[in-house]
Write a protein that holds these residues in place. Sequence first.
Motif, PDB file in Angstrom:
ATOM      1  N   THR A  46      -5.073   1.085   5.307  1.00  0.00           N
ATOM      2  CA  THR A  46      -5.039   1.721   3.993  1.00  0.00           C
ATOM      3  C   THR A  46      -5.447   0.755   2.891  1.00  0.00           C
ATOM      4  O   THR A  46      -5.252  -0.461   2.989  1.00  0.00           O
ATOM      5  CB  THR A  46      -3.642   2.280   3.684  1.00  0.00           C
ATOM      6  N   PHE A  47      -5.986   1.321   1.850  1.00  0.00           N
ATOM      7  CA  PHE A  47      -6.487   0.563   0.716  1.00  0.00           C
ATOM      8  C   PHE A  47      -5.360  -0.091  -0.074  1.00  0.00           C
ATOM      9  O   PHE A  47      -4.306   0.507  -0.285  1.00  0.00           O
ATOM     10  CB  PHE A  47      -7.283   1.506  -0.189  1.00  0.00           C
ATOM     11  N   VAL A  48      -5.603  -1.326  -0.515  1.00  0.00           N
ATOM     12  CA  VAL A  48      -4.642  -2.040  -1.359  1.00  0.00           C
ATOM     13  C   VAL A  48      -5.261  -2.354  -2.719  1.00  0.00           C
ATOM     14  O   VAL A  48      -4.707  -1.995  -3.749  1.00  0.00           O
ATOM     15  CB  VAL A  48      -4.178  -3.341  -0.685  1.00  0.00           C
ATOM     16  N   ALA A  49      -6.396  -3.041  -2.708  1.00  0.00           N
ATOM     17  CA  ALA A  49      -7.010  -3.453  -3.974  1.00  0.00           C
ATOM     18  C   ALA A  49      -8.471  -3.771  -3.756  1.00  0.00           C
ATOM     19  O   ALA A  49      -8.880  -4.115  -2.641  1.00  0.00           O
ATOM     20  CB  ALA A  49      -6.294  -4.679  -4.541  1.00  0.00           C
ATOM     21  N   THR A  50      -9.259  -3.663  -4.823  1.00  0.00           N
ATOM     22  CA  THR A  50     -10.675  -3.987  -4.735  1.00  0.00           C
ATOM     23  C   THR A  50     -11.159  -4.546  -6.067  1.00  0.00           C
ATOM     24  O   THR A  50     -10.608  -4.231  -7.123  1.00  0.00           O
ATOM     25  CB  THR A  50     -11.506  -2.753  -4.346  1.00  0.00           C
ATOM     26  N   ILE A  51     -12.185  -5.379  -5.983  1.00  0.00           N
ATOM     27  CA  ILE A  51     -12.732  -6.000  -7.184  1.00  0.00           C
ATOM     28  C   ILE A  51     -14.234  -6.133  -7.036  1.00  0.00           C
ATOM     29  O   ILE A  51     -14.735  -6.382  -5.937  1.00  0.00           O
ATOM     30  CB  ILE A  51     -12.077  -7.382  -7.427  1.00  0.00           C
ATOM     31  N   SER A  52     -14.925  -5.964  -8.154  1.00  0.00           N
ATOM     32  CA  SER A  52     -16.375  -6.163  -8.163  1.00  0.00           C
ATOM     33  C   SER A  52     -16.651  -7.562  -8.711  1.00  0.00           C
ATOM     34  O   SER A  52     -16.101  -8.533  -8.231  1.00  0.00           O
ATOM     35  CB  SER A  52     -17.044  -5.073  -8.992  1.00  0.00           C
ATOM     36  N   ASN A  53     -17.434  -7.662  -9.722  1.00  0.00           N
ATOM     37  CA  ASN A  53     -17.757  -8.967 -10.289  1.00  0.00           C
ATOM     38  C   ASN A  53     -16.574  -9.521 -11.070  1.00  0.00           C
ATOM     39  O   ASN A  53     -15.727  -8.772 -11.546  1.00  0.00           O
ATOM     40  CB  ASN A  53     -18.964  -8.856 -11.209  1.00  0.00           C
ATOM     41  N   PRO A  54     -16.496 -10.848 -11.190  1.00  0.00           N
ATOM     42  CA  PRO A  54     -15.441 -11.433 -12.017  1.00  0.00           C
ATOM     43  C   PRO A  54     -15.474 -10.835 -13.421  1.00  0.00           C
ATOM     44  O   PRO A  54     -16.539 -10.671 -13.997  1.00  0.00           O
ATOM     45  CB  PRO A  54     -15.791 -12.922 -12.037  1.00  0.00           C
ATOM     46  N   GLY A  55     -14.322 -10.478 -13.927  1.00  0.00           N
ATOM     47  CA  GLY A  55     -14.266  -9.869 -15.250  1.00  0.00           C
ATOM     48  C   GLY A  55     -14.275  -8.368 -15.214  1.00  0.00           C
ATOM     49  O   GLY A  55     -13.886  -7.721 -16.196  1.00  0.00           O
ATOM     50  N   ALA A  56     -14.706  -7.795 -14.100  1.00  0.00           N
ATOM     51  CA  ALA A  56     -14.682  -6.343 -13.968  1.00  0.00           C
ATOM     52  C   ALA A  56     -13.246  -5.886 -13.729  1.00  0.00           C
ATOM     53  O   ALA A  56     -12.401  -6.659 -13.283  1.00  0.00           O
ATOM     54  CB  ALA A  56     -15.576  -5.912 -12.814  1.00  0.00           C
ATOM     55  N   THR A  57     -12.989  -4.644 -14.033  1.00  0.00           N
ATOM     56  CA  THR A  57     -11.636  -4.109 -13.866  1.00  0.00           C
ATOM     57  C   THR A  57     -11.372  -3.836 -12.389  1.00  0.00           C
ATOM     58  O   THR A  57     -12.079  -3.041 -11.771  1.00  0.00           O
ATOM     59  CB  THR A  57     -11.476  -2.813 -14.664  1.00  0.00           C
ATOM     60  N   PRO A  58     -10.341  -4.472 -11.817  1.00  0.00           N
ATOM     61  CA  PRO A  58     -10.012  -4.183 -10.427  1.00  0.00           C
ATOM     62  C   PRO A  58      -9.389  -2.797 -10.294  1.00  0.00           C
ATOM     63  O   PRO A  58      -9.002  -2.174 -11.285  1.00  0.00           O
ATOM     64  CB  PRO A  58      -8.995  -5.267 -10.069  1.00  0.00           C
ATOM     65  N   HIS A  59      -9.262  -2.356  -9.059  1.00  0.00           N
ATOM     66  CA  HIS A  59      -8.630  -1.075  -8.790  1.00  0.00           C
ATOM     67  C   HIS A  59      -7.572  -1.282  -7.727  1.00  0.00           C
ATOM     68  O   HIS A  59      -7.813  -2.005  -6.748  1.00  0.00           O
ATOM     69  CB  HIS A  59      -9.668  -0.054  -8.331  1.00  0.00           C
TER      70      HIS A  59
END
Length: 124
Positions: A46-59
């Motif tokens: 199951t999903f916990v967390a994700t991030i794109s580029n530094p400074g982008a809003t994580p989910h």
Amino acid sequence: QVHLIESGGGVVEAGGSLTLSCAASGRTVSTSAMGWFRQVPGGQRTFVATISNPGATPHYAGSVKDRFTISRDNSKNTVYLQMSNLKPDDTAVYYCAARRVPTIGVRTDLYDYWGRGTQVTVSS
């Protein structure tokens, strides 16, 4: 090809903290979305967390929001998951994953590369 190695798992008491690391090798993941997932025995990943580029809003998954923080250091090709106020329900094997694209995702089938996981056990 990207190789991901997780570290930092262990046993912690409820209310405690742990920081997981995911080191990437093979090629840079600076343009890749990165994610953390977890899995309990007999359960689905199951999903916990994700991030794109530094400074982008994580989910984050709702169950970990405000307790977990995902971050990345592209100079080290590494992604982190800071976990605080841990609960017994957080006990699982935690997996790091990378996409070939920078777009974040919450589904496992969106990710192209996976680590082998690190065990996190939270005692009550």
